[in-house]
Scaffold this motif. Sequence first.
Motif, PDB file in Angstrom:
ATOM      1  N   LEU A 141      -4.706  -3.466  -8.110  1.00  0.00           N
ATOM      2  CA  LEU A 141      -6.162  -3.367  -7.974  1.00  0.00           C
ATOM      3  C   LEU A 141      -6.694  -4.213  -6.818  1.00  0.00           C
ATOM      4  N   TYR A 142      -5.868  -5.095  -6.282  1.00  0.00           N
ATOM      5  CA  TYR A 142      -6.254  -5.826  -5.069  1.00  0.00           C
ATOM      6  C   TYR A 142      -6.314  -4.862  -3.879  1.00  0.00           C
ATOM      7  N   TYR A 143      -5.430  -3.863  -3.894  1.00  0.00           N
ATOM      8  CA  TYR A 143      -5.355  -2.916  -2.781  1.00  0.00           C
ATOM      9  C   TYR A 143      -6.247  -1.697  -2.999  1.00  0.00           C
ATOM     10  N   PHE A 144      -6.313  -1.229  -4.222  1.00  0.00           N
ATOM     11  CA  PHE A 144      -7.124  -0.054  -4.552  1.00  0.00           C
ATOM     12  C   PHE A 144      -7.910  -0.369  -5.822  1.00  0.00           C
ATOM     13  N   HIS A 145      -9.198  -0.059  -5.815  1.00  0.00           N
ATOM     14  CA  HIS A 145     -10.055  -0.454  -6.929  1.00  0.00           C
ATOM     15  C   HIS A 145      -9.964   0.475  -8.129  1.00  0.00           C
ATOM     16  N   SER A 146      -9.382   1.657  -7.952  1.00  0.00           N
ATOM     17  CA  SER A 146      -9.329   2.621  -9.040  1.00  0.00           C
ATOM     18  C   SER A 146      -8.255   3.660  -8.748  1.00  0.00           C
ATOM     19  N   LYS A 147      -7.897   4.408  -9.785  1.00  0.00           N
ATOM     20  CA  LYS A 147      -6.935   5.499  -9.569  1.00  0.00           C
ATOM     21  C   LYS A 147      -7.553   6.569  -8.677  1.00  0.00           C
ATOM     22  N   GLU A 148      -8.866   6.730  -8.735  1.00  0.00           N
ATOM     23  CA  GLU A 148      -9.529   7.720  -7.896  1.00  0.00           C
ATOM     24  C   GLU A 148      -9.392   7.361  -6.422  1.00  0.00           C
ATOM     25  N   THR A 195      -2.774   7.097 -15.038  1.00  0.00           N
ATOM     26  CA  THR A 195      -3.498   5.837 -15.235  1.00  0.00           C
ATOM     27  C   THR A 195      -3.040   4.823 -14.192  1.00  0.00           C
ATOM     28  N   VAL A 196      -3.871   3.827 -13.989  1.00  0.00           N
ATOM     29  CA  VAL A 196      -3.509   2.744 -13.065  1.00  0.00           C
ATOM     30  C   VAL A 196      -2.254   2.043 -13.553  1.00  0.00           C
ATOM     31  N   ASP A 197      -2.128   1.864 -14.864  1.00  0.00           N
ATOM     32  CA  ASP A 197      -0.940   1.191 -15.421  1.00  0.00           C
ATOM     33  C   ASP A 197       0.330   1.971 -15.088  1.00  0.00           C
ATOM     34  N   MET A 198       0.277   3.293 -15.195  1.00  0.00           N
ATOM     35  CA  MET A 198       1.443   4.114 -14.846  1.00  0.00           C
ATOM     36  C   MET A 198       1.834   3.915 -13.387  1.00  0.00           C
ATOM     37  N   TYR A 200      -5.933   8.302  -5.394  1.00  0.00           N
ATOM     38  CA  TYR A 200      -5.823   9.762  -5.332  1.00  0.00           C
ATOM     39  C   TYR A 200      -6.465  10.318  -4.065  1.00  0.00           C
ATOM     40  N   THR A 201      -7.677   9.895  -3.779  1.00  0.00           N
ATOM     41  CA  THR A 201      -8.361  10.410  -2.595  1.00  0.00           C
ATOM     42  C   THR A 201      -7.686   9.952  -1.310  1.00  0.00           C
ATOM     43  N   THR A 202      -7.115   8.759  -1.316  1.00  0.00           N
ATOM     44  CA  THR A 202      -6.393   8.285  -0.136  1.00  0.00           C
ATOM     45  C   THR A 202      -5.157   9.138   0.122  1.00  0.00           C
ATOM     46  N   ILE A 203      -4.420   9.456  -0.953  1.00  0.00           N
ATOM     47  CA  ILE A 203      -3.244  10.323  -0.812  1.00  0.00           C
ATOM     48  C   ILE A 203      -3.638  11.664  -0.210  1.00  0.00           C
ATOM     49  N   LEU A 204      -4.691  12.271  -0.750  1.00  0.00           N
ATOM     50  CA  LEU A 204      -5.111  13.588  -0.281  1.00  0.00           C
ATOM     51  C   LEU A 204      -5.648  13.539   1.147  1.00  0.00           C
ATOM     52  N   ALA A 205      -6.440  12.505   1.454  1.00  0.00           N
ATOM     53  CA  ALA A 205      -7.002  12.390   2.799  1.00  0.00           C
ATOM     54  C   ALA A 205      -5.899  12.165   3.832  1.00  0.00           C
ATOM     55  N   ARG A 213       0.843  -1.206   0.000  1.00  0.00           N
ATOM     56  CA  ARG A 213       0.000   0.000   0.000  1.00  0.00           C
ATOM     57  C   ARG A 213       0.879   1.258   0.000  1.00  0.00           C
ATOM     58  N   ALA A 214       1.931   1.237   0.795  1.00  0.00           N
ATOM     59  CA  ALA A 214       2.831   2.387   0.851  1.00  0.00           C
ATOM     60  C   ALA A 214       3.508   2.608  -0.502  1.00  0.00           C
ATOM     61  N   LEU A 215       3.918   1.521  -1.155  1.00  0.00           N
ATOM     62  CA  LEU A 215       4.536   1.635  -2.480  1.00  0.00           C
ATOM     63  C   LEU A 215       3.566   2.245  -3.481  1.00  0.00           C
ATOM     64  N   ILE A 216       2.322   1.793  -3.426  1.00  0.00           N
ATOM     65  CA  ILE A 216       1.309   2.292  -4.365  1.00  0.00           C
ATOM     66  C   ILE A 216       1.037   3.770  -4.127  1.00  0.00           C
ATOM     67  N   LEU A 217       0.905   4.165  -2.873  1.00  0.00           N
ATOM     68  CA  LEU A 217       0.620   5.567  -2.573  1.00  0.00           C
ATOM     69  C   LEU A 217       1.805   6.466  -2.948  1.00  0.00           C
ATOM     70  N   LYS A 218       3.015   5.988  -2.724  1.00  0.00           N
ATOM     71  CA  LYS A 218       4.198   6.763  -3.114  1.00  0.00           C
ATOM     72  C   LYS A 218       4.262   6.908  -4.632  1.00  0.00           C
TER      73      LYS A 218
END
Length: 210
Positions: free
Chosen positions: A59-66, A43-46, A69-74, A23-28
């Motif tokens: 996508l197991y950890y986050f269902h969408s790029k949105e 994009t999710v691929d990026m 994004y919202t997790t990073i901001l929150a 999760r930390a890798l994805i958010l970073k």
Amino acid sequence: MNSPVVSETTPAPKRSRIQRKNRALILKAGLEVFSQNGFRGATVDMIAQVAGLSKPNLLYYFHSKEEIYTTILADLLVEWLNPFRMLDPNGDPMDELMGYIRAKLAMARDFPQESRLFATEVIQGAPHIKSVLETDLRELVEAQSAILSKWMDEGRIARMHPVHLIITIWALTQHYADFDAQTRAILSGDDPFPDAAAHLELLFRKLLTP
């Protein structure tokens, strides 16, 4: 439909060390990709490529790029507001406010990429976090404004509009992250933060002294 932003009061699910790491890798990676490409261009691929994970694994950890994004901001908003939330109503007002200003400026110095991403979201009308700004943030500002008003009533700091005082602190500290290139250009590339800290403390001490 926008993904809901999780409040800091929502209990976090228990995760394994590997899950926390991924999760930390994805958010970073998301922060890097969104900062470079904006929300629409990312994009999710990026994000998966930068994180070094497969798209299905991401996508197991986050269902969408949105959701990323919202997790990073929150998460960023919670981190930013922790020093503000720590104002001690029984402490010395000047010490409490100077401590908060120093902490806010340090965040601008240490997390400029996050600050600029947040500023871009707000400039665009905060479509992904507007509900948080209108609820959690507003409630916190109201609570901390009551502390400031009490100090003003007691004659311990100068009287002024408490909410606009808070907005002024945010504006003057976050500027050093959001307009870093401009600030360094007019300072011939010098690090602005040491002098900024001294300047802001002098400015606010003069402003707040009864």
